[in-house]
Design an enzyme around this catalytic site. Structure first.
Site, PDB file in Angstrom:
ATOM      1  N   LYS B 220       0.847  -1.191   0.000  1.00 33.43           N
ATOM      2  CA  LYS B 220       0.000   0.000   0.000  1.00 33.43           C
ATOM      3  C   LYS B 220       0.880   1.238   0.000  1.00 33.43           C
ATOM      4  CE  LYS B 220      -3.819  -2.368   0.349  1.00 33.43           C
ATOM      5  NZ  LYS B 220      -4.938  -2.283  -0.625  1.00 33.43           N
ATOM      6  N   ASP B 248      -0.264  -0.088  -4.498  1.00 30.65           N
ATOM      7  CA  ASP B 248      -1.710   0.159  -4.481  1.00 30.65           C
ATOM      8  C   ASP B 248      -1.980   1.458  -3.746  1.00 30.65           C
ATOM      9  OD1 ASP B 248      -4.443   0.104  -4.169  1.00 30.65           O
ATOM     10  OD2 ASP B 248      -4.528  -1.891  -3.266  1.00 30.65           O
ATOM     11  N   GLU B 274      -1.976   0.130  -8.664  1.00 28.57           N
ATOM     12  CA  GLU B 274      -3.393  -0.224  -8.524  1.00 28.57           C
ATOM     13  C   GLU B 274      -4.170   0.950  -7.961  1.00 28.57           C
ATOM     14  OE1 GLU B 274      -3.910  -4.024  -6.726  1.00 28.57           O
ATOM     15  OE2 GLU B 274      -5.754  -3.448  -5.685  1.00 28.57           O
ATOM     16  N   GLU B 301     -11.556  -3.078  -7.954  1.00 26.45           N
ATOM     17  CA  GLU B 301     -12.283  -3.473  -6.737  1.00 26.45           C
ATOM     18  C   GLU B 301     -13.424  -2.520  -6.430  1.00 26.45           C
ATOM     19  OE1 GLU B 301      -8.678  -2.782  -4.100  1.00 26.45           O
ATOM     20  OE2 GLU B 301     -10.268  -2.340  -2.686  1.00 26.45           O
ATOM     21  N   ASP B 324     -14.207  -7.761  -8.694  1.00 29.15           N
ATOM     22  CA  ASP B 324     -14.508  -8.091  -7.304  1.00 29.15           C
ATOM     23  C   ASP B 324     -15.797  -8.902  -7.306  1.00 29.15           C
ATOM     24  OD1 ASP B 324     -14.098  -6.741  -4.207  1.00 29.15           O
ATOM     25  OD2 ASP B 324     -16.077  -7.517  -4.712  1.00 29.15           O
ATOM     26  N   HIS B 351      -9.576  -8.784  -7.329  1.00 26.31           N
ATOM     27  CA  HIS B 351      -9.432  -8.252  -5.979  1.00 26.31           C
ATOM     28  C   HIS B 351      -9.945  -9.282  -4.987  1.00 26.31           C
ATOM     29  CE1 HIS B 351     -11.310  -5.926  -2.516  1.00 26.31           C
ATOM     30  NE2 HIS B 351     -10.035  -5.666  -2.399  1.00 26.31           N
TER      31      HIS B 351
END
Lengths: 437, 437
Positions: B220, B248, B274, B301, B324, B351
């Site tokens: 992240k 991400d 992402e 997602e 997702d 996701h």
């Protein structure tokens, strides 16, 4: 110091489906409804803030539940602080990371934020003693810019550009305000064109619209092409060659279908095609617009937020921005959308009708005219004459124009008797309707 | 004939925010939650259908209310009929014109439809005695096409093209199924990279990921660039040059910011970025992808429906489709998304994580491999090792691969004890947490 001490919600529903008012190709039997909110304060001025989400019936309870989920963000807040800066509430609601998962910034949760934010603006304008359009039009450009969330917008519109446009909007604003108060703001009417109406009723209402001073009408289309040809012919015959006639497919078509269908109706001098396909389909709208010119393309009542509007403008996909006062995250997000439209030079022709949408949206267009775009040319606000009697300060449309509101607030307030009677399922109207007297 | 006679909903919440599991730049303190549904029948086979929407805490009650709004569409239906054709339920729910106003096809109401539709598929697969991936992989291509809603898609994908792809997917399917059962499906892990973890924990978990056989990890990013540089450097040092490292941003950036930030991290051989910006911003993703190559762009997602995925593919805005299982309208809409990805030749890397998303999404990728794309190359399913212990048939990941489920159903079923304990606010866990023993 006074605080927000009351957060009252109502599931208000009107049985409009019984008359086929509001019927179109995707919405055959809407029951116009409002997930309605009253914010009360402990100030002794007697003022309350009113806001709502418009829905068409089933699911209005889900919408109320979503508004209720925002209660703790609002209760206890300092009234003066939030009325001086509604952006505080806007940012707090948009920024709740757990609730954000439910969108982000779209659908039920985002419309709930819009209802709360609009109730704050209603309260702010009432406390300022001015109608909302006037509060916005008189505001300092820097303050207006501070009310806008520029996240995801800066590739199309920066705060600096917004500030510059709003500063330019001050030039001549006083003269435009005088003109607005005298002449109002142009309206068009959808009342003749609901899909469930007979040709006879359509023709009669189209004649009445012209007689009432409207220079544009709109017809619902998209269920059956032969019917649409017949109805467009009847409407054009009724209004003559000089009245603009728009058509509205309410998202009924795929891209290819939209192009074929609009071309088949173009002979009736169609002004715009509204919602030809999904409101999410930026590229689809661009393809349709490229193919159906000179018929223009309009959309917006179901556009979920400023990010989709940004792209519709970047892709040159629409000729008119049909913002809705109760679909997006409230006045703050609509300021962003008005600024985007001004930046791209695309006229704003708001969606209205339903219940209370005319009351709200007139303020946004009037602000836009006085202090941002500076123009009413090719700009019209939709008008539908349903359900205004439930509002304390209803929209007044005469001579084909919205008359300028002068009462303080956002014109959002329904009568207490309406909230009582039409609350679903236990209001007095609904109990009587079930035979429980 | 048997009927659906029970529609039971649960507001299930886990206190994950206490460990900063799942923390990222937009979601600092998620409490992983599920708006959970059980469909019961009066058949005497003891089988029930389970489905859910994943949320991150507050608002899970709104999501449950939205699922409840669909109750009358489902209760009383013929079990054999809906299990033979889940598209019946999908169409009925999507087509409810009053509920459609609350989206359309996005946000809380659309996710509720996904929960109900997925519960039907779970029941259908259980009654068929096969895991969902196998039910889909063995299905007649014409039947699969009948399960897809092509509205708003036909400018990019027609039913005829879908049928042709699915027919081609039958070639070699048996051999791919054998290979799938032996080797599973590649996974990547996000467990090392949560934003709230220390560098030490990140490094330790990255080492463990490589040792466990993963060939891709994800970090992240997006809160602070200096932190991100340090964390990316530490992660790259830990995993060595041959493991793919994705990052991400969870929608943190505007378009311009995204481009600058990703370029600043590219030196660490970033595989994909992402969610660089809003999931609604098709044109923004296209601009970012054009600017940050060779770093690839992934999103999905939070992509609300097949219409946005269609445009992301049309605009060549993404390198990976991260569908997702519980965001869109259920298996039926995910079939559309898989078909779109196959048409455009873009790999699907779903996701997962949260609660139960790994359990669901593995079935979609395994079907895609056996009977549609026919490939596992550059395709990985996200894996996060949280909360699997609450599921009756939890995901099994070993050697960096999802092991192929063999139990009938969609792997969606939580233990009754979990539903009891974590129901909010009155389950035994939450009561004990408040000291009410």
């Amino acid at each position: 110091m006074s605080r927000i001490v009351g957060f009252e919600t109502f599931d208000v529903r009107f049985p409009t489906s019984r008359e086929l008012d509001g019927s179109d190709a995707m919405n055959p039997d809407p029951d116009y409804s409002a997930a309605y909110l009253i914010l009360r304060t402990d100030a002794e001025d007697g003022l309350s803030g009113h806001g709502f989400t418009f829905t068409i019936g089933r699911g209005n309870d889900v919408q109320v539940a979503a508004i209720e989920a925002l209660r703790e963000h609002v209760l206890g807040r300092d009234v003066e602080e939030v009325c001086a800066d509604p952006g505080i509430v806007n940012r707090a609601l948009i920024g709740d990371s757990q609730l954000r998962w439910l969108g982000p910034e779209k659908g039920v949760m985002h419309m709930a934020i819009g209802a709360v934010v609009n109730a704050i603006w209603d309260l702010a304008a009432k406390r300022a003693g001015v109608p909302l359009w006037k509060l916005l039009a008189d505001a300092d450009p820097r303050w207006l810019v501070s009310q806008v969330d520029f996240r995801y917008l800066t590739d199309a519109l920066t705060p600096e550009e917004a500030l510059e446009m709003l500063r330019r909007g001050k030039d001549g604003a006083a003269a435009r305000e005088t003109s607005l108060r005298a002449e109002g703001y142009p309206a068009y009417t959808t009342s003749p064109g609901w899909l469930g109406y007979s040709d006879e009723k359509l023709t009669r209402l189209a004649h009445e619209a012209v007689a009432a001073g409207f220079t544009q009408i709109k017809l619902k289309v998209g269920a059956d092409l032969a019917d649409d040809v017949r109805r467009c012919r009847a409407a054009r015959a009724a209004v003559g060659p000089d009245v603009r006639m728009a058509i509205d497919a309410n998202q009924r078509w795929n891209v290819g279908e939209a192009i074929e269908w609009v071309k088949a109706l173009a002979e009736f001098d169609v002004y715009w095609i509204e919602e030809p396909t999904s409101p999410d389909d930026v590229l689809g709208h661009a393809a349709i617009r490229g193919a159906v010119a000179p018929v223009k393309v309009a959309t917006g009542e179901h556009v979920q937020n400023r990010i989709i509007f940004k792209q519709l403008l970047q892709a040159e996909a629409i000729d008119f921005v049909q913002l809705d006062a109760a679909r997006v995250g409230g006045v703050n997000e609509n300021l962003a959308i008005l600024l985007l439209a001004a930046k791209f030079g695309v006229p704003v022709c708001p969606h209205a009708g339903g219940v209370g949408l005319c009351e709200l949206v007139q303020h946004l267009s009037m602000f836009d005219f006085v202090a941002l775009s500076g123009s009413r040319t090719d700009r019209v606000v939709e008008y539908v004459d349903h359900l205004h009697e439930h509002f304390v300060t209803p929209t007044v449309v005469t001579g084909g124009a919205y008359q300028t509101p002068t009462t303080p607030g956002f014109s959002a307030e329904m009568f207490p008797a309406t909230l009582e009677a039409y609350s679903f399922p236990d209001g007095s109207f609904w109990r009587a309707d079930r035979g429980e007297v």
